[in-house]
Design a protein around this motif. Sequence first.
Motif, PDB file in Angstrom:
ATOM      1  N   GLY A  17      36.546 -40.596 -76.787  1.00 13.76           N
ATOM      2  CA  GLY A  17      37.528 -41.564 -77.279  1.00 13.76           C
ATOM      3  C   GLY A  17      36.901 -42.915 -77.535  1.00 13.76           C
ATOM      4  N   GLY A  18      37.757 -43.936 -77.581  1.00 17.28           N
ATOM      5  CA  GLY A  18      37.323 -45.285 -77.956  1.00 17.28           C
ATOM      6  C   GLY A  18      36.291 -45.892 -77.017  1.00 17.28           C
ATOM      7  N   LEU A  19      36.327 -45.498 -75.730  1.00 16.29           N
ATOM      8  CA  LEU A  19      35.349 -46.039 -74.789  1.00 16.29           C
ATOM      9  C   LEU A  19      33.918 -45.780 -75.275  1.00 16.29           C
ATOM     10  N   ALA A  20      33.696 -44.580 -75.827  1.00 15.89           N
ATOM     11  CA  ALA A  20      32.347 -44.236 -76.302  1.00 15.89           C
ATOM     12  C   ALA A  20      31.927 -45.147 -77.452  1.00 15.89           C
ATOM     13  N   ASP A  21      32.880 -45.508 -78.303  1.00 18.60           N
ATOM     14  CA  ASP A  21      32.558 -46.408 -79.418  1.00 18.60           C
ATOM     15  C   ASP A  21      32.169 -47.777 -78.896  1.00 18.60           C
ATOM     16  N   VAL A  22      32.935 -48.264 -77.915  1.00 22.93           N
ATOM     17  CA  VAL A  22      32.644 -49.580 -77.353  1.00 22.93           C
ATOM     18  C   VAL A  22      31.293 -49.556 -76.634  1.00 22.93           C
ATOM     19  N   ALA A  23      31.069 -48.505 -75.828  1.00 23.73           N
ATOM     20  CA  ALA A  23      29.812 -48.421 -75.085  1.00 23.73           C
ATOM     21  C   ALA A  23      28.618 -48.210 -76.016  1.00 23.73           C
ATOM     22  N   ILE A 164      38.839 -52.581 -68.089  1.00 27.75           N
ATOM     23  CA  ILE A 164      39.898 -51.561 -68.221  1.00 27.75           C
ATOM     24  C   ILE A 164      40.097 -51.261 -69.708  1.00 27.75           C
ATOM     25  N   HIS A 165      39.834 -50.015 -70.087  1.00 27.59           N
ATOM     26  CA  HIS A 165      40.080 -49.609 -71.473  1.00 27.59           C
ATOM     27  C   HIS A 165      41.438 -48.949 -71.609  1.00 27.59           C
ATOM     28  N   ASN A 166      41.900 -48.360 -70.534  1.00 28.10           N
ATOM     29  CA  ASN A 166      43.233 -47.761 -70.559  1.00 28.10           C
ATOM     30  C   ASN A 166      43.725 -47.626 -69.124  1.00 28.10           C
ATOM     31  N   ILE A 167      44.794 -48.323 -68.809  1.00 23.66           N
ATOM     32  CA  ILE A 167      45.262 -48.372 -67.419  1.00 23.66           C
ATOM     33  C   ILE A 167      46.017 -47.114 -67.013  1.00 23.66           C
ATOM     34  N   THR A 213      39.836 -56.719 -69.848  1.00 28.08           N
ATOM     35  CA  THR A 213      40.410 -55.617 -70.600  1.00 28.08           C
ATOM     36  C   THR A 213      40.157 -55.880 -72.074  1.00 28.08           C
ATOM     37  N   VAL A 214      40.618 -54.941 -72.929  1.00 26.83           N
ATOM     38  CA  VAL A 214      40.045 -54.900 -74.267  1.00 26.83           C
ATOM     39  C   VAL A 214      40.837 -55.641 -75.359  1.00 26.83           C
ATOM     40  N   SER A 215      41.837 -56.408 -74.953  1.00 26.82           N
ATOM     41  CA  SER A 215      42.473 -57.359 -75.880  1.00 26.82           C
ATOM     42  C   SER A 215      43.213 -58.398 -75.045  1.00 26.82           C
ATOM     43  N   LEU A 246      39.034 -59.031 -77.275  1.00 22.29           N
ATOM     44  CA  LEU A 246      39.269 -57.998 -78.284  1.00 22.29           C
ATOM     45  C   LEU A 246      37.970 -57.245 -78.594  1.00 22.29           C
ATOM     46  N   ASN A 247      38.063 -55.905 -78.608  1.00 23.14           N
ATOM     47  CA  ASN A 247      36.904 -55.107 -79.003  1.00 23.14           C
ATOM     48  C   ASN A 247      36.511 -55.382 -80.452  1.00 23.14           C
ATOM     49  N   GLY A 248      35.277 -55.101 -80.752  1.00 25.98           N
ATOM     50  CA  GLY A 248      34.832 -55.074 -82.146  1.00 25.98           C
ATOM     51  C   GLY A 248      34.577 -53.620 -82.535  1.00 25.98           C
ATOM     52  N   HIS A 304      52.649 -41.681 -76.090  1.00 26.82           N
ATOM     53  CA  HIS A 304      52.465 -43.132 -76.134  1.00 26.82           C
ATOM     54  C   HIS A 304      51.766 -43.632 -77.400  1.00 26.82           C
ATOM     55  N   LYS A 305      51.244 -42.717 -78.200  1.00 28.42           N
ATOM     56  CA  LYS A 305      50.684 -43.118 -79.501  1.00 28.42           C
ATOM     57  C   LYS A 305      51.783 -43.245 -80.551  1.00 28.42           C
ATOM     58  N   GLY A 306      53.027 -42.992 -80.152  1.00 25.98           N
ATOM     59  CA  GLY A 306      54.153 -43.217 -81.061  1.00 25.98           C
ATOM     60  C   GLY A 306      54.642 -41.962 -81.756  1.00 25.98           C
ATOM     61  N   SER A 376      52.021 -48.294 -76.395  1.00 24.12           N
ATOM     62  CA  SER A 376      51.083 -49.291 -75.861  1.00 24.12           C
ATOM     63  C   SER A 376      49.713 -48.975 -76.447  1.00 24.12           C
ATOM     64  N   GLU A 377      48.891 -49.997 -76.604  1.00 26.61           N
ATOM     65  CA  GLU A 377      47.553 -49.789 -77.177  1.00 26.61           C
ATOM     66  C   GLU A 377      46.625 -50.869 -76.637  1.00 26.61           C
ATOM     67  N   PRO A 378      45.792 -50.507 -75.654  1.00 25.03           N
ATOM     68  CA  PRO A 378      44.906 -51.514 -75.059  1.00 25.03           C
ATOM     69  C   PRO A 378      44.161 -52.325 -76.124  1.00 25.03           C
ATOM     70  N   CYS A 379      43.502 -51.624 -77.030  1.00 21.76           N
ATOM     71  CA  CYS A 379      42.903 -52.326 -78.171  1.00 21.76           C
ATOM     72  C   CYS A 379      43.193 -51.561 -79.448  1.00 21.76           C
ATOM     73  N   GLY A 380      42.692 -50.322 -79.501  1.00 22.14           N
ATOM     74  CA  GLY A 380      42.809 -49.558 -80.744  1.00 22.14           C
ATOM     75  C   GLY A 380      41.655 -49.947 -81.645  1.00 22.14           C
ATOM     76  N   LEU A 381      40.952 -48.951 -82.143  1.00 27.90           N
ATOM     77  CA  LEU A 381      39.836 -49.232 -83.049  1.00 27.90           C
ATOM     78  C   LEU A 381      40.179 -48.780 -84.463  1.00 27.90           C
ATOM     79  N   ALA A 382      41.046 -47.760 -84.574  1.00 27.31           N
ATOM     80  CA  ALA A 382      41.329 -47.160 -85.889  1.00 27.31           C
ATOM     81  C   ALA A 382      41.904 -48.180 -86.870  1.00 27.31           C
TER      82      ALA A 382
HETATM   83  C1  GLC Z   1      40.895 -46.688 -74.901  1.00 26.62           C
HETATM   84  C2  GLC Z   1      42.178 -47.335 -75.407  1.00 26.62           C
HETATM   85  C3  GLC Z   1      42.019 -47.903 -76.812  1.00 26.62           C
HETATM   86  C4  GLC Z   1      40.757 -48.770 -76.880  1.00 26.62           C
HETATM   87  C5  GLC Z   1      39.554 -47.996 -76.386  1.00 26.62           C
HETATM   88  C6  GLC Z   1      38.277 -48.807 -76.372  1.00 26.62           C
HETATM   89  O1  GLC Z   1      40.668 -45.501 -75.596  1.00 26.62           O
HETATM   90  O2  GLC Z   1      43.263 -46.428 -75.364  1.00 26.62           O
HETATM   91  O3  GLC Z   1      43.134 -48.676 -77.175  1.00 26.62           O
HETATM   92  O4  GLC Z   1      40.546 -49.181 -78.202  1.00 26.62           O
HETATM   93  O5  GLC Z   1      39.772 -47.547 -75.066  1.00 26.62           O
HETATM   94  O6  GLC Z   1      38.373 -49.944 -75.562  1.00 26.62           O
END
Ligand code: GLC
Length: 475
Positions: A17-23, A164-167, A213-215, A246-248, A304-306, A376-382
Motif C-alpha cells: 500500500g501507500g506506506l511502501a510508496d512513502v518509504a 502513523i500512516h493509518n490509525i 502523521t501523513v497530513s 503532507l506526503n509527497g 472506509h474508501k467510500g 477517512s484518508e490519512p493522506c492518499g497518494l492516488a
Molecule cells: C496509508 C493511508 C494513506 C496514505 C499512506 C501513505 O496507506 O491509508 O492515506 O497515503 O498510508 O502514508
Amino acid sequence: MKILFATSEAQPFAASGGLADVAGSLPKALVKEGCDCSVIMPYYIKTVSDELKAKLTFVTEFYVPVGWRSQYCGVFKAVVSGVTYYLLDNHYYFNRDFGIYGYYDDAERFAFFSRAVLETVQRLGDIPDIINSNDWQCALVPVYYNIYYRFHHDMRSIKNVFTIHNIQYQGQYGFELLEDVLSIPRHMSRLVEYDGNINFMKGAIEVADKVTTVSPTYAGEILDPWFSHGLDRALNTKQFKTCGFLNGIDTDMYNPSTDKAIAANFSVGKKAGKAACKSALLEKAGLPEDDAPLLGMISRMVEHKGFDLIKAVFDDIVNMGFKVVILGSGDSEYEEFFTEAKARFPERVSFTCGYIPALAKQIYAGADLFLMPSKSEPCGLAQMISLRYGTIPIVRATGGLKDSIVDYGEDMGTGFTFQTYNAHDMLEAIQRACDCYDDPKAWGALVTRAMKADFSWKQSAKLYIGLYEELCNIE
Ligand code: GLC
C-alpha cells in the motif's frame, strides 16, 4: 544528520500500500536534501524480485531475543537510487507464501523485526541521530528502545520519531503475549496497555519523542473518536509532540512525460498524448470510444474508501453519462457489485479485480476524472498521482484529500470536493465535474492547473528535516 527509516514495506522491495510508496520516496528526498538516510525492513524472500536479490550483499548475522527464544537475523544491504536499504533476514518469519501480512503470528514477526532493528544499529555501530518508525508493525521500535537501549552509552543519543500512516491498524493483542512473545517485562506493561489489551501503536505514541502523521488535517482528525479507532484518548494527552506533514509522491516514478507503461507520453506543454492514453485505456477495458467523460477508480475495496456511497448511487453516475474504469480488490460485497455492474453496463463499466501496477498507471493517464470519496484518508497518494497525469480528482474533503485538493471555482481549484459523507453530496460534486467537462475551455484550464500542482517531496522533506533537527538539538 543520520536517519534510519524503519518500515515493514518499501518500494522497490515489497509493497502492499501507500506506506511502501512513502518509504521508497521520502528517504530519497531526504538524501537529496543532504541527509544520510537508510531504510531498514524485513527481507520477504518470496516478494523481493530476483533482480533486486542480485544487488543484496551479506553484512552480518546475530541472534535476537524474542521472549525466551533466540532467533537468527541476517543483515543484507543494497543501495538503490542513492538510498541504502538494510533487509533483515529470517526465513521462519519472512519466507511466507501469501503476501507480507495477515499471519497468525504477525505480532511475533514484527516484534522480532522491531527488536532486530535496534540490534542491527548496535551491532553495526552505525548510530543514527533519528530512527523514524512507521505504523504498528514498527511501533515496538521506540518501545524497545525505551526499555532496553536508551541507557546504552553508544545509543543514548538516538531520538525516536513514530509516523502513523493509518490509525485503523494498531497491533492489538491479548496480554498473554507480553513477556513470552514481546519480551516486555510485566512491570513495564503500562507502556503498551490500552483498554485492557496490548496496543503496539499506543506504546509508540507513549514513548516516541515525536509522533507524526501523513497530513496536517489527519493530525487533527485523529484526536476525534470518529477517526481515531479508539486511540484519541492516548493522542489527546500527547498533542504537544504530535504533528502532520503532507506526503509527497515519487515524481520520477509517476511522470507522464517519461512513463513507459502508458500509451503515449505527455506534459503540461504538450497534452496531446493524454487523448491517446484515453483511447488506449478504453480499448483495453473493452469500452467503445466516444466523447463521454471517463471516471477512473483505483482502490482497496473497503467501506472506509467510500464504496458504500458509490454503491448507493452507482447507476446515477453511469446514467449521468460517465464511463467508469475500476481497478481494485477487497471485500467480496464490492467485488461482486462491480462484477455485476460490468454485466449490466457492458458498454460503460469495466472492472478489473486485483492490483496491476501498469494498468494503474494507464488509468491515471487515460481517465478524465478520478473518484476518491473516502470516509477517512490519512493522506492518499492516488489523488496526487492523478493530478500529475492531468486527471481531475473528485474527493471527500477529509485528511490528506482536504490538504491536497482545492475545490473548483472560477479560475481556481484542482478538483471537486464534497464535505459530508453522504452519497448525494458526492453525486452533486460528480455533477459539477460533469458540467465543467462539458465546457472545453474551463476544462482545459483546470487540467493545466492540475498538472502544474507540485506534490514532489521537496517541501515535506524540509518539514521532516526541521523536526529531526529540533530533536537533535534537545539534550
Ligand atoms: C496509508 C493511508 C494513506 C496514505 C499512506 C501513505 O496507506 O491509508 O492515506 O497515503 O498510508 O502514508
